[in-house]
Design a protein around this motif. Structure first.
Motif, mmCIF file in Angstrom:
data_model
loop_
_atom_site.group_PDB
_atom_site.id
_atom_site.type_symbol
_atom_site.label_atom_id
_atom_site.label_comp_id
_atom_site.label_asym_id
_atom_site.label_seq_id
_atom_site.Cartn_x
_atom_site.Cartn_y
_atom_site.Cartn_z
ATOM 1 N N ASP A 30 3.780 1.945 -36.443
ATOM 2 C CA ASP A 30 5.035 1.193 -36.336
ATOM 3 C C ASP A 30 5.029 0.250 -35.135
ATOM 4 O OD1 ASP A 30 5.798 2.650 -38.546
ATOM 5 O OD2 ASP A 30 7.596 3.493 -37.620
ATOM 6 N N ALA A 34 5.034 -3.931 -35.367
ATOM 7 C CA ALA A 34 6.094 -4.758 -34.780
ATOM 8 C C ALA A 34 5.513 -5.727 -33.752
ATOM 9 C CB ALA A 34 7.165 -3.872 -34.142
ATOM 10 N N LEU A 79 10.048 -3.421 -38.383
ATOM 11 C CA LEU A 79 10.110 -1.987 -38.702
ATOM 12 C C LEU A 79 10.780 -1.737 -40.047
ATOM 13 C CD1 LEU A 79 11.013 -0.350 -35.275
ATOM 14 C CD2 LEU A 79 8.813 -0.298 -36.478
ATOM 15 N N ARG A 83 8.821 -0.021 -43.110
ATOM 16 C CA ARG A 83 9.273 1.303 -43.553
ATOM 17 C C ARG A 83 9.784 1.283 -44.987
ATOM 18 N NH1 ARG A 83 12.210 3.215 -37.916
ATOM 19 N NH2 ARG A 83 10.269 3.631 -36.789
#
Length: 177
Positions: A30, A34, A79, A83
């Motif tokens: 993650d 980013a 994110l 996700r």
């Protein structure tokens, strides 16, 4: 101590690709993703640097190079997109909607997802602007879900549940409500 095969000199800032490689191995997928999208947005990586980085990433993370884009306005947006992709939800990013303006994401035909950074809701004026945009969007048949930094970063399970719940009710489909 961190080490890789890149060219880093003591006292100098390492190349962005080296920093990203260290993030990938130390901070996880993650944070790496980013930061990668932020670097792409700022044009900090040449095509050659991306090839170098991809060849040195763990195999399981290499797909992120191809998935990354340069249009994310914030790490929070990166994110969310990552996700949601992991659970099979594709989004359109930076979508222009008549009378509303640009929104962070649209799922399906009419479910808007907005990521509000820390600073956004510390100012009442920004909050009122967002609420007005949400009302205009609702008058056009859209549903808006708005999530804060804390929810996205620390309570993703709630964000995920809210999005999945709205999709289960068909809020993302034209003519479903």
């Amino acid at each position: 101590m961190h080490w890789d095969s890149g060219r880093v000199r003591v006292g100098e800032t390492p190349p962005t690709a080296n920093v990203l490689l260290q993030m990938a191995t130390c901070c996880g997928e993650d944070a790496f993703f980013a930061t990668l999208e932020s670097a792409l947005r700022r044009s900090l990586l040449s095509p050659g640097a991306l090839v170098w980085l991809r060849s040195r990433l763990p195999l399981a993370m290499r797909w992120l190079i191809g998935f990354a884009r340069a249009d994310a306005d914030s790490g929070l947006e990166s994110l969310i997109r990552l996700r949601l992709h992991r659970i099979g939800i594709e989004v359109r990013s930076q979508v222009q909607i008549d009378r509303v303006g640009e929104v962070d994401f649209v799922i399906g035909d009419r479910l808007i997802v907005e990521a509000d950074g820390r600073e956004n809701h510390e100012r009442e004026r920004e909050r009122l602007k967002d609420l007005r945009r949400d009302a205009i969007a609702a008058s056009g048949g859209y549903t808006t879900l708005r999530f804060t930094y804390a929810l996205i970063v620390r309570e993703w399970h709630l964000v995920r549940a809210a999005i999945l719940g709205m999709m289960a009710r068909g809020a993302h489909l034209l003519g479903s409500l």
